[in-house]
Write a protein that holds these residues in place. Structure first.
Motif, PDB file in Angstrom:
ATOM      1  N   GLN A  44     -34.070 -19.698  29.050  1.00 22.25           N
ATOM      2  CA  GLN A  44     -35.365 -20.358  28.919  1.00 22.25           C
ATOM      3  C   GLN A  44     -35.668 -20.756  27.475  1.00 22.25           C
ATOM      4  O   GLN A  44     -36.784 -20.621  27.005  1.00 22.25           O
ATOM      5  CB  GLN A  44     -36.465 -19.429  29.450  1.00 22.25           C
ATOM      6  N   ILE A  45     -34.675 -21.285  26.779  1.00 24.79           N
ATOM      7  CA  ILE A  45     -34.864 -21.729  25.390  1.00 24.79           C
ATOM      8  C   ILE A  45     -35.391 -23.160  25.429  1.00 24.79           C
ATOM      9  O   ILE A  45     -34.717 -24.066  25.916  1.00 24.79           O
ATOM     10  CB  ILE A  45     -33.545 -21.659  24.597  1.00 24.79           C
ATOM     11  N   SER A  46     -36.573 -23.359  24.887  1.00 24.59           N
ATOM     12  CA  SER A  46     -37.193 -24.684  24.963  1.00 24.59           C
ATOM     13  C   SER A  46     -36.461 -25.717  24.098  1.00 24.59           C
ATOM     14  O   SER A  46     -36.453 -26.895  24.444  1.00 24.59           O
ATOM     15  CB  SER A  46     -38.669 -24.616  24.577  1.00 24.59           C
ATOM     16  N   ASN A  47     -35.844 -25.287  23.019  1.00 24.99           N
ATOM     17  CA  ASN A  47     -35.096 -26.208  22.157  1.00 24.99           C
ATOM     18  C   ASN A  47     -33.582 -25.946  22.278  1.00 24.99           C
ATOM     19  O   ASN A  47     -32.853 -25.946  21.297  1.00 24.99           O
ATOM     20  CB  ASN A  47     -35.571 -26.118  20.711  1.00 24.99           C
ATOM     21  N   ARG A  48     -33.124 -25.751  23.500  1.00 26.80           N
ATOM     22  CA  ARG A  48     -31.731 -25.384  23.785  1.00 26.80           C
ATOM     23  C   ARG A  48     -30.728 -26.357  23.167  1.00 26.80           C
ATOM     24  O   ARG A  48     -29.725 -25.960  22.595  1.00 26.80           O
ATOM     25  CB  ARG A  48     -31.518 -25.278  25.295  1.00 26.80           C
ATOM     26  N   SER A  49     -30.974 -27.640  23.288  1.00 28.01           N
ATOM     27  CA  SER A  49     -30.041 -28.641  22.753  1.00 28.01           C
ATOM     28  C   SER A  49     -29.886 -28.485  21.241  1.00 28.01           C
ATOM     29  O   SER A  49     -28.766 -28.526  20.720  1.00 28.01           O
ATOM     30  CB  SER A  49     -30.539 -30.045  23.096  1.00 28.01           C
ATOM     31  N   ALA A  50     -30.983 -28.283  20.527  1.00 32.50           N
ATOM     32  CA  ALA A  50     -30.921 -28.083  19.079  1.00 32.50           C
ATOM     33  C   ALA A  50     -30.190 -26.783  18.744  1.00 32.50           C
ATOM     34  O   ALA A  50     -29.439 -26.724  17.765  1.00 32.50           O
ATOM     35  CB  ALA A  50     -32.332 -28.056  18.485  1.00 32.50           C
ATOM     36  N   VAL A  51     -30.377 -25.758  19.566  1.00 33.68           N
ATOM     37  CA  VAL A  51     -29.701 -24.477  19.340  1.00 33.68           C
ATOM     38  C   VAL A  51     -28.193 -24.640  19.527  1.00 33.68           C
ATOM     39  O   VAL A  51     -27.401 -24.151  18.731  1.00 33.68           O
ATOM     40  CB  VAL A  51     -30.274 -23.372  20.258  1.00 33.68           C
ATOM     41  N   VAL A  52     -27.781 -25.351  20.568  1.00 32.78           N
ATOM     42  CA  VAL A  52     -26.352 -25.587  20.796  1.00 32.78           C
ATOM     43  C   VAL A  52     -25.766 -26.378  19.623  1.00 32.78           C
ATOM     44  O   VAL A  52     -24.688 -26.057  19.123  1.00 32.78           O
ATOM     45  CB  VAL A  52     -26.105 -26.295  22.147  1.00 32.78           C
ATOM     46  N   ASP A  53     -26.475 -27.402  19.163  1.00 30.87           N
ATOM     47  CA  ASP A  53     -26.019 -28.169  17.996  1.00 30.87           C
ATOM     48  C   ASP A  53     -25.834 -27.248  16.795  1.00 30.87           C
ATOM     49  O   ASP A  53     -24.832 -27.318  16.087  1.00 30.87           O
ATOM     50  CB  ASP A  53     -27.031 -29.257  17.616  1.00 30.87           C
TER      51      ASP A  53
END
Length: 126
Positions: free
Chosen positions: A72-81
């Motif tokens: 449930q990470i709201s900024n998941r895409s930025a975290v993966v980057d």
């Protein structure tokens, strides 16, 4: 975390669920485990990448990142980057099923039950 600490590596634990905390680095297994036990789960987690980056920017290309999440990470895409800039990066998503997959440089492991995390073995972890 235990295997890293047992092999003399520093382990930095950061919490994201209720707020993002600076990583606390230690070579002591007990200290790393104590930090891990402080975690609480929640929904709509937002990882403040800047807090982590300020602490480790000069050595992240030498670090492995392991992120355990309920997905449930709201900024998941930025975290993966961001995780893709580390030496190696692994994400364990609790409550998910399926096969491990690669997202950019991050290996994402679906974990159906939290107790299954202890059964995961990552090849060549120091």
């Amino acid at each position: 975390a235990k295997n890293y600490a047992r092999n003399g590596a520093e382990v930095g634990v950061s919490r994201f669920s209720d707020r993002t905390t600076e990583p606390v680095f230690s070579r002591h297994e007990k200290k790393a485990l104590e930090e891990l036990l402080k975690f609480k789960s929640g929904s709509a987690t937002n990882v403040d990448i800047g807090i982590i980056e300020n602490k480790i920017s000069d050595r992240k290309n030498k670090l492995d990142a392991i992120l355990i999440t309920d997905g449930q990470i709201s900024n998941r895409s930025a975290v993966v980057d961001y995780l893709s800039t580390y030496n190696r990066a692994f994400m364990f998503e609790i409550g998910k099923s399926g096969n491990p997959k690669k997202e950019e440089k991050v290996i994402v492991y679906p974990i159906s039950k939290p107790e299954d995390i202890a059964k995961i073995i990552i090849d060549e972890v120091v």
